[in-house]
Design an enzyme around this catalytic site. Structure first.
Site, short mmCIF file in Angstrom:
data_model
loop_
_atom_site.label_atom_id
_atom_site.label_comp_id
_atom_site.label_asym_id
_atom_site.label_seq_id
_atom_site.Cartn_x
_atom_site.Cartn_y
_atom_site.Cartn_z
N ASP A 391 0.87 -1.17 0.00
CA ASP A 391 0.00 0.00 0.00
C ASP A 391 0.90 1.22 0.00
O ASP A 391 1.83 1.32 0.80
CB ASP A 391 -0.88 -0.02 1.25
CG ASP A 391 -1.74 1.21 1.37
OD1 ASP A 391 -2.35 1.59 0.38
OD2 ASP A 391 -1.78 1.79 2.46
N ARG A 597 9.04 16.90 -0.46
CA ARG A 597 7.92 17.15 -1.35
C ARG A 597 7.75 18.66 -1.49
O ARG A 597 7.60 19.36 -0.50
CB ARG A 597 6.65 16.51 -0.81
CG ARG A 597 6.70 14.99 -0.82
CD ARG A 597 5.37 14.39 -0.44
NE ARG A 597 4.35 14.77 -1.40
CZ ARG A 597 3.08 14.44 -1.27
NH1 ARG A 597 2.66 13.74 -0.25
NH2 ARG A 597 2.19 14.82 -2.18
N ASP A 732 -6.74 -2.88 2.51
CA ASP A 732 -5.64 -3.75 2.08
C ASP A 732 -5.87 -5.21 2.45
O ASP A 732 -5.06 -6.07 2.10
CB ASP A 732 -4.32 -3.29 2.71
CG ASP A 732 -3.97 -1.85 2.34
OD1 ASP A 732 -4.14 -1.51 1.16
OD2 ASP A 732 -3.56 -1.09 3.23
#
Length: 990
Positions: A391, A597, A732
């Site tokens: 994931d 980021r 998941d």
């Protein structure tokens, strides 16, 4: 012309899988539910139903009370290994076939079965307790007699259910009313879709306007809803009230839904139940639990079949050499039983105990604390993973974002200089609140200071306003928005947004002095360091989209009337929008290379006339961008490697063109969205999987739980390789259960994935050690252990064959009673089992050189080649010992037994020493203890061994010579092999 590569549409194959899948139409039909179809649900009247609905019961167990024992035994005996020993043990009830005491066959088999049954029973009980806890949760139901308590398992379609704050939604419902004054509520959906941000849900407008919740029972209304399906992101339905004039009809969407498994985060809500039981969205997205059998166990099962074939051949040869005289068919059976040691039942016992040891070692590893082994049957799988699926967002980033740097072109502020930013903000609002003293004119230093403070202030204010964050206030466990608007207590405030990035930005502005204290659909409030409240009206919001990769907001400052357009987004997009400067591109690149980021924030002041003429621009969001950043930051992609972002495709022709474009690229990572993935798998499954498997890395974003499981299943079918799925959210679970080895991470998204996984870890970084160290060691140790146990049994079987051949092919056992039992237990069990402590390299070396793990994918530790080598070694040593004993014995038969058995025990102990690569003190203890046990037991074995003979010098030199001949050549060969053809790991340990 080479650009137009033809692609053939995929031919859908029927999946040959006996496992039922929750949510499929066939599964619903066979359970009596019929074909799923749309439904009409009357509010508060479950008796008015047009079809049968399943009970609202959650059941994750593999068996029930009646099917447990038959199911467990079937799963054990469907494999040849266990079935063979069952038939062998049963044959001893026939007098003509009995060769020894019944306990010599039934005790080992019973031990193996008891361990398996107990392990399965413990897992089933744990699962039952968890299911019962969910099914017995009590809720309030609105009825004509008032509010009554009802268990979750007794809730029906049409019931009006009250769900309190922090309570789990028990069934799929339509949102009718909320106690919140703003007419909405927040949901925590982490256990459904794996996202930690809260979702905003809106009630049906007609029912929200009713004076009280009890009035829901006084109106005549119903909901027409679509058939049950697996789509958790969409819903189609209508609400109709018939007793109004004219009748009221409202369309319903995903914003009006409360799916089961989500948690109410604010207020108290009332909903009407639409779907229950197996028709719940969460259940339909989860595959049924299954018993996983490791590849290693299947390989051992295959070797067992080969050994059985050898057993049959040897038995037939023995009878054939007797010319099939007399009742030869009984002789065949007796020989089959006589040579049954060729297939050692102790192999199953040793391997099962080994798995327990591996699990214990994993749990005790201080470098991966908190790791839990929930499936102790497949630790060897960890050492042979070819495809790792994880994931992406929450698992890798732990859903934790931290604001690390603010760059204004001429100056940058890092974590160590945020106090300067704070001082600038304080100075701005301090100057605004005080009248400046009269002076002739500001100095140059003051001007510079004010200019820099102004720039910092504008940047911080832009970040504090340009987002989708909502502050939620909690007081004494109850959300109190009205009180929060008055006091804005910091201790009660919680930020909620669509992503952890947004929350991180607002938390940072709070840390430097500008705090977001209030927000609704039309306004926003900020608090300054001087406790002044700044009010802003939200005029327009432009949410994130894949295409624009940016977002924007237009606000009006209530104190000045100024209208400002704030925008933020990815640097590649914003560079072409903002006013040109010579530092943006370079600095963004520098920060990206540091693994940060990067987000560019800009502002534009608008005149009233400009705003009135303003068109709706679609501004940013970057789910695909997030996927690309994740691939880079996780080092799935090297700096020089290209990343192909698969553009959004909606039909077959678009998928064809995009696949052709991707095929022309080489050594390129792939980033693809769930929508495009679905189209590609629908029309070009084979071609897409072929291209994807050639990529160094593939990142799929916005995948549904079903898609995740489908990817795992396709990888297994197309490649035949082992897969490992890692996740931390409820979305998941299907992927984890479908994979050959599932790993759950206990993260912020709850423990659902952790509970459903075979292995549970507390941090994603622990996965490396789990695979590289424990997985590798488990596989290599089990391979060595299994082959040595087979060698131990083949040695004694070879001796039995030689003995029978010499004595006219008689079906008489060479060793009887305690000798045959003691051989595989107290005399050799401890040294052989100590191989589970062996290791070829240190854990630090295994972590440093992933190539060592890659070598295991070829399956060399346990292969037909290594198996054949051990068979030849067994035949050589067994023959040497037996023929040596026959040549050197003196007159009496018991001397043959004494010489051969003692040589056999010593040979096994020396072979264990030869096999060990890294000595552990327990291995030395096991060797010495076993030898001492044998010597001490000789006093009690006078029935089989001449005690006086073994005390003579003749016995000692004969045993020494035979043992030396059987072992010395193998020691020489091992030395020569390590000298001239060393294994790869030996270079790292030297």
């Amino acid at each position: 012309m080479t650009d137009n590569i033809p692609l053939q549409p995929v031919r859908q194959k029927k999946r040959m899988d006996s496992r039922p899948r929750a949510g499929c139409c066939e599964w619903v039909r066979c359970c009596g539910g019929g074909e799923p179809r749309p439904r009409t649900v009357w509010l508060g009247h479950p008796e008015k139903r047009d079809q049968r609905y399943p009970r609202n019961v959650i059941n994750n167990q593999k068996y029930n009370f009646f099917t447990f024992l038959p199911g467990v035994l079937f799963n054990q005996f469907k494999y040849f290994f266990n079935l063979y020993f069952l038939l062998l043990a049963c044959s001893q009830f026939v007098p003509e076939m009995r060769l020894g005491a019944l306990y010599t066959y039934w005790v080992p088999l019973g031990f193996v079965l008891a361990v398996t049954v107990i392990r399965e029973a413990v897992e089933e009980i744990r699962c039952y307790v968890r299911d019962r806890e969910v099914n017995c949760q009590v809720y309030s139901r609105l009825t004509a007699r008032g509010t009554v308590k009802v268990k979750s398992s007794n809730i029906q379609v049409g019931d009006l259910i009250i769900v309190e704050k922090n309570q789990r939604v028990p069934a799929d419902m339509i949102f009718l009313r909320t106690s919140e004054k703003n007419g909405s509520c927040f949901l925590r959906t982490d256990q459904l879709d794996g996202e930690t941000d809260w979702k905003l849900r809106l009630p049906v407008a007609c029912t929200q306007r009713l004076p009280t919740a009890a009035d829901l029972l006084q109106i005549r209304s119903y909901i027409y809803a679509e058939e049950p399906n697996i789509d958790i992101h969409n819903f189609v339905g209508t609400f109709t009230r018939e007793d109004s004039d004219p009748p009221i009809s409202e369309s319903l969407s995903i914003e009006n839904t409360l799916w089961a498994g989500t948690v109410i985060a604010s207020g108290t809500v009332v909903g009407v139940v639409l779907y229950t039981g197996r028709e719940l969205r969460s259940v339909m997205n989860t595959s049924n639990p299954r018993s996983k059998i490791g590849l290693f166990d299947l390989e051992v099962n295959c070797l067992t079949k080969i050994l059985f074939g050898a057993l049959v051949v040897v038995s037939l040869v023995m009878v054939a050499l007797q010319h099939f005289a007399g009742r030869w068919y009984l002789q065949i059976i007796r020989f089959l039983l006589l040579f049954s040691n060729i297939i050692p039942i102790s192999l199953r016992v040793n391997l099962d105990m080994g798995k327990i040891v591996y699990s214990w070692v994993i749990r005790r590893d201080s470098k991966i604390p908190g790791t839990v082994v929930r499936s102790s049957t497949i630790p060897e799988q960890l050492g042979r993973i070819s495809y790792l699926l994880t994931d992406k967002t929450g698992t890798l980033t732990q859903n934790e974002m931290v604001f690390k740097r603010l760059h204004l072109g001429t100056v940058a502020y890092g974590l160590d200089s945020m106090d300067e930013v704070q001082s600038h903000i304080f100075s701005i609002y301090t100057q605004q609140s005080q009248d400046p003293p009269a002076q002739k004119g500001p100095t140059l230093t003051t001007k510079v200071r004010r200019t820099m403070s102004s720039r910092v202030h504008e940047a911080v204010k832009a970040i504090a306003l340009c987002h989708n964050v909502t502050p939620v206030y909690e007081s004494n466990g109850v959300t109190d928005q009205a009180e929060a608007e008055k006091q804005y207590e910091d201790s009660c405030r919680v930020y909620q947004a669509s992503s952890p990035d947004e929350v991180a930005l607002v938390q940072w502005t709070e840390s430097v002095g500008l705090t977001l204290v209030g927000r609704d659909q039309s306004s926003m409030q900020l608090r300054t360091p001087g406790d002044q409240i700044l009010n802003f009206t939200i005029l327009q919001i432009f949410p994130f989209t894949y295409e624009s990769k940016r977002m924007g907001i237009i606000v009006r400052d209530e104190s000045t009337g100024e209208i400002t357009f704030y925008m933020k987004g990815a640097d590649v997009v914003m560079a072409g929008i903002v006013q040109y400067n010579d530092w943006l591109e370079e600095e963004c690149g520098n920060m990206a290379r540091e693994g940060l980021r990067v987000l560019v924030v800009a502002k534009k002041s608008l005149a009233e006339e400009q705003y009135q003429d303003f068109e709706v621009w679609m501004l940013t969001g970057d789910k695909l961008e997030t996927a690309t950043c994740t691939a880079k930051n996780a080092h799935l992609v090297t700096r020089n490697q290209d990343i192909h972002v698969f553009r959004l495709v909606t039909n077959r022709s678009e998928a064809h063109l995009e696949l052709n474009a991707f095929r022309r690229k080489h050594d390129c990572a792939l980033v693809i969205s769930g929508d495009s993935l679905e189209v590609c798998l629908k029309y070009y499954e084979y071609e897409f999987m072929e291209l994807a498997c050639q990529c160094p890395a593939v990142v799929c974003c916005r995948c549904t739980p079903t898609q995740k499981a489908q990817i795992v299943r396709l990888l297994q079918e197309r490649t035949g390789k082992l897969t490992c799925a890692v996740g931390d959210g409820g979305n998941d679970v299907s992927m984890i259960q479908e994979s050959d080895c599932g790993v759950g991470v206990e993260g912020k998204e709850g423990k659902q994935a952790s509970l459903a996984a075979d292995f549970s870890i507390t941090q994603f970084k622990h996965l490396g050690r789990l695979l590289m160290v424990h997985g590798r060691n488990s596989y290599k140790r089990s391979a060595a252990l299994s082959q040595f146990v087979i060698h131990r049994s083949l040695c004694i079987s070879t001796m039995q064959a030689v003995f029978s051949s010499v004595f006219y092919f008689a079906s008489v056992p060479l060793y009887q009673g305690f000798l045959i039992i003691g051989y595989s237990t107290i005399y050799t069990m401890f040294p052989v089992f100590s191989l589970v402590l062996d290791k070829d390299v240190k854990s630090e070396v295994a972590m440093l050189y992933p190539e060592l793990y890659k070598d295991l994918l070829k399956g060399r530790p346990l292969s037909y080649k290594t198996f054949l080598i051990w068979v030849l070694i067994s035949i050589y040593q067994g023959s040497t010992i037996m023929y040596g004993a026959l040549l050197l014995f003196e007159s009496e038969f018991v001397h043959i037994v004494a010489i051969s058995f003692t040589s056999l025990i010593l040979t096994e102990l020396l072979m264990v020493a030869l096999t060990i690569q890294t000595w552990h003190w327990l291995m030395t203890v096991a060797e010495l203890l076993s030898l001492a046990c044998y010597i001490a037991s000789l006093v009690f074995l006078h029935e089989f061994i001449d005690v006086y003979f073994i005390a003579t010098l003749s016995f000692l030199w004969k045993v020494s010579v035979i043992t030396l001949v059987s072992c010395l050549p193998l020691y020489v060969l091992k030395y020569l092999r390590r000298r001239f053809s060393p294994p790869s790991y030996s270079k790292l340990t030297s």
